[in-house]
Design an enzyme around this catalytic site. Structure first.
Site, PDB file in Angstrom:
ATOM      1  N   ASP A 115      -5.877   8.951  -2.077  1.00  0.00           N
ATOM      2  CA  ASP A 115      -6.545   7.861  -2.800  1.00  0.00           C
ATOM      3  C   ASP A 115      -6.115   7.847  -4.266  1.00  0.00           C
ATOM      4  O   ASP A 115      -5.749   8.881  -4.830  1.00  0.00           O
ATOM      5  CB  ASP A 115      -8.065   8.070  -2.699  1.00  0.00           C
ATOM      6  CG  ASP A 115      -8.825   6.799  -3.023  1.00  0.00           C
ATOM      7  OD1 ASP A 115      -8.207   5.717  -3.132  1.00  0.00           O
ATOM      8  OD2 ASP A 115     -10.057   6.891  -3.189  1.00  0.00           O
ATOM      9  N   ASN A 140      -3.853   5.516  -5.753  1.00  0.00           N
ATOM     10  CA  ASN A 140      -2.546   4.934  -6.112  1.00  0.00           C
ATOM     11  C   ASN A 140      -2.709   3.703  -7.001  1.00  0.00           C
ATOM     12  O   ASN A 140      -1.978   3.515  -7.976  1.00  0.00           O
ATOM     13  CB  ASN A 140      -1.779   4.498  -4.855  1.00  0.00           C
ATOM     14  CG  ASN A 140      -1.436   5.651  -3.950  1.00  0.00           C
ATOM     15  OD1 ASN A 140      -1.573   6.802  -4.338  1.00  0.00           O
ATOM     16  ND2 ASN A 140      -0.997   5.349  -2.743  1.00  0.00           N
ATOM     17  N   GLU A 154      -9.019  -0.996   7.948  1.00  0.00           N
ATOM     18  CA  GLU A 154      -9.595  -1.868   6.912  1.00  0.00           C
ATOM     19  C   GLU A 154      -8.534  -2.342   5.913  1.00  0.00           C
ATOM     20  O   GLU A 154      -8.693  -3.378   5.271  1.00  0.00           O
ATOM     21  CB  GLU A 154     -10.703  -1.129   6.146  1.00  0.00           C
ATOM     22  CG  GLU A 154     -11.956  -0.821   6.962  1.00  0.00           C
ATOM     23  CD  GLU A 154     -11.847   0.442   7.811  1.00  0.00           C
ATOM     24  OE1 GLU A 154     -10.878   1.218   7.632  1.00  0.00           O
ATOM     25  OE2 GLU A 154     -12.723   0.640   8.685  1.00  0.00           O
ATOM     26  N   ASN A 155      -7.446  -1.585   5.776  1.00  0.00           N
ATOM     27  CA  ASN A 155      -6.420  -1.948   4.781  1.00  0.00           C
ATOM     28  C   ASN A 155      -5.703  -3.267   5.073  1.00  0.00           C
ATOM     29  O   ASN A 155      -5.092  -3.859   4.186  1.00  0.00           O
ATOM     30  CB  ASN A 155      -5.373  -0.834   4.634  1.00  0.00           C
ATOM     31  CG  ASN A 155      -5.882   0.392   3.899  1.00  0.00           C
ATOM     32  OD1 ASN A 155      -5.385   1.509   4.097  1.00  0.00           O
ATOM     33  ND2 ASN A 155      -6.882   0.233   3.038  1.00  0.00           N
TER      34      ASN A 155
HETATM   35  C1  FPP Z   1      -5.203   4.457  -1.189  1.00  0.00           C
HETATM   36  O1  FPP Z   1      -5.091   4.228  -2.568  1.00  0.00           O
HETATM   37  C2  FPP Z   1      -3.879   4.542  -0.606  1.00  0.00           C
HETATM   38  C3  FPP Z   1      -3.402   3.734   0.370  1.00  0.00           C
HETATM   39  C4  FPP Z   1      -4.214   2.671   0.971  1.00  0.00           C
HETATM   40  C5  FPP Z   1      -2.018   3.846   0.867  1.00  0.00           C
HETATM   41  C6  FPP Z   1      -1.452   5.205   0.947  1.00  0.00           C
HETATM   42  C7  FPP Z   1       0.017   5.105   0.985  1.00  0.00           C
HETATM   43  C8  FPP Z   1       0.888   5.916   0.367  1.00  0.00           C
HETATM   44  C9  FPP Z   1       0.516   7.118  -0.350  1.00  0.00           C
HETATM   45  C10 FPP Z   1       2.341   5.632   0.330  1.00  0.00           C
HETATM   46  C11 FPP Z   1       3.070   5.604   1.603  1.00  0.00           C
HETATM   47  C12 FPP Z   1       2.758   6.649   2.580  1.00  0.00           C
HETATM   48  C13 FPP Z   1       3.673   7.174   3.364  1.00  0.00           C
HETATM   49  C14 FPP Z   1       3.287   8.099   4.450  1.00  0.00           C
HETATM   50  C15 FPP Z   1       5.075   6.848   3.196  1.00  0.00           C
HETATM   51  P1  FPP Z   1      -5.676   2.887  -3.176  1.00  0.00           P
HETATM   52  O2  FPP Z   1      -4.603   1.869  -3.158  1.00  0.00           O
HETATM   53  O3  FPP Z   1      -6.909   2.487  -2.444  1.00  0.00           O
HETATM   54  O4  FPP Z   1      -6.003   3.329  -4.629  1.00  0.00           O
HETATM   55  P2  FPP Z   1      -7.173   2.787  -5.572  1.00  0.00           P
HETATM   56  O5  FPP Z   1      -8.468   3.195  -4.934  1.00  0.00           O
HETATM   57  O6  FPP Z   1      -6.907   3.484  -6.857  1.00  0.00           O
HETATM   58  O7  FPP Z   1      -6.997   1.293  -5.658  1.00  0.00           O
END
Ligand code: FPP
Length: 246
Positions: free
Chosen positions: A18, A20, A65-66
């Site tokens: 979480d 990113n 959910e994504n």
């Molecule tokens: C949650 O952070 C993360 C995700 C929904 C995607 C995770 C994907 C990766 C780490 C990259 C690709 C993975 C692989 C296996 C190649 P968020 O976007 O909800 O962060 P936030 O809560 O800060 O908005």
């Protein structure tokens, strides 16, 4: 001198990657840049897992959910996944790592699913370590699918309803041969499971770290192992210092 290894080392670590988006926003970057940086963290963590002897690593890469995120982000994440697979397939082989996928695969773009299936088949011979990618994954969806299978088998007369126990449910989950996680790590400070491995995490230790996933590195991985080594897992029983019952 290297510090001694924390013990015990978890056999299976599952990670909710979480933060990113917040990482990117803090830098004035689009969210996809955060996901790209997150993919680099995946590489670092897989190396660290190998170094410390963690056999199973499960990553929550895309939830059911994504799909409700903006189309541009969803497309970007799928593209990133394909890029990741292309860039890392040889490393999976070099390190004898078996790739597994769990989730509602029929939701994935057909070409992505085919590519995943190809790499899964090509790495199925490896037993040393496994990387499990949760894609279009939801814990409730998984349990509901297992319940549906049980109902169908019972309706067909192939399963006695009285024989439906925990093992019967567990054996109908997506990857029944993968052992339950010992440790679940969630980055970026949240303390929720967010529909992740609801059945399998019944007795997992949970660790929330404030580090955003794109900043998560080997030192953070080691810190998580050290924290795990200090936990006393009792699985509903009593610890050695519980005192008399009566
Ligand atoms: C949650 O952070 C993360 C995700 C929904 C995607 C995770 C994907 C990766 C780490 C990259 C690709 C993975 C692989 C296996 C190649 P968020 O976007 O909800 O962060 P936030 O809560 O800060 O908005």
């Amino acid at each position: 001198m290297e510090k001694p290894l924390p013990t015990p080392i978890p056999r299976h670590i599952a990670i909710i990657m979480d933060g990113n988006g917040r990482w990117a926003r803090a830098r004035g970057l689009p969210r996809l840049k955060g996901h790209e940086a997150g993919a680099e963290s995946v590489r670092r963590v897989l190396r660290a897992a190998r170094k410390y002897g963690v056999k199973y690593v499960t990553l929550y890469a895309f939830s059911v959910e994504n799909w409700s995120r903006p189309a541009i982000e969803v497309r970007g994440l799928m593209r990133l996944l394909r890029t990741f697979l292309k860039a890392n397939e040889s490393e999976l082989h070099e390190n004898r790592t078996r790739l597994r996928v769990m989730g509602r695969r029929s939701d994935l773009p057909a070409a992505t699913d085919r590519e995943l299936a190809r790499i899964e088949a090509a790495t199925a011979c490896y037993d040393e370590r496994q990387l499990v990618l949760c894609l279009s994954y939801g814990g409730r969806t998984e349990i509901a699918a297992a319940a549906r299978k049980i109902a169908e088998e019972a309706a067909a007369g192939a399963l006695d309803p009285a024989a439906v126990d925990e093992a019967a449910v567990a054996s109908r989950l997506y990857l029944p041969d993968v052992p339950d996680p010992d440790l679940v790590v969630r980055t970026s400070g949240e303390r929720r499971l967010s529909n992740f491995l609801l059945w399998q995490c019944a007795y997992a230790e949970f660790l929330s770290t404030s580090v955003a996933w794109p900043d998560f590195g080997e030192d953070d991985f080691r810190t998580a192992l050290e924290e795990f080594s200090r936990r006393h897992r009792r699985f509903g029983g009593l610890g050695p210092d519980a005192g008399p019952s009566a």
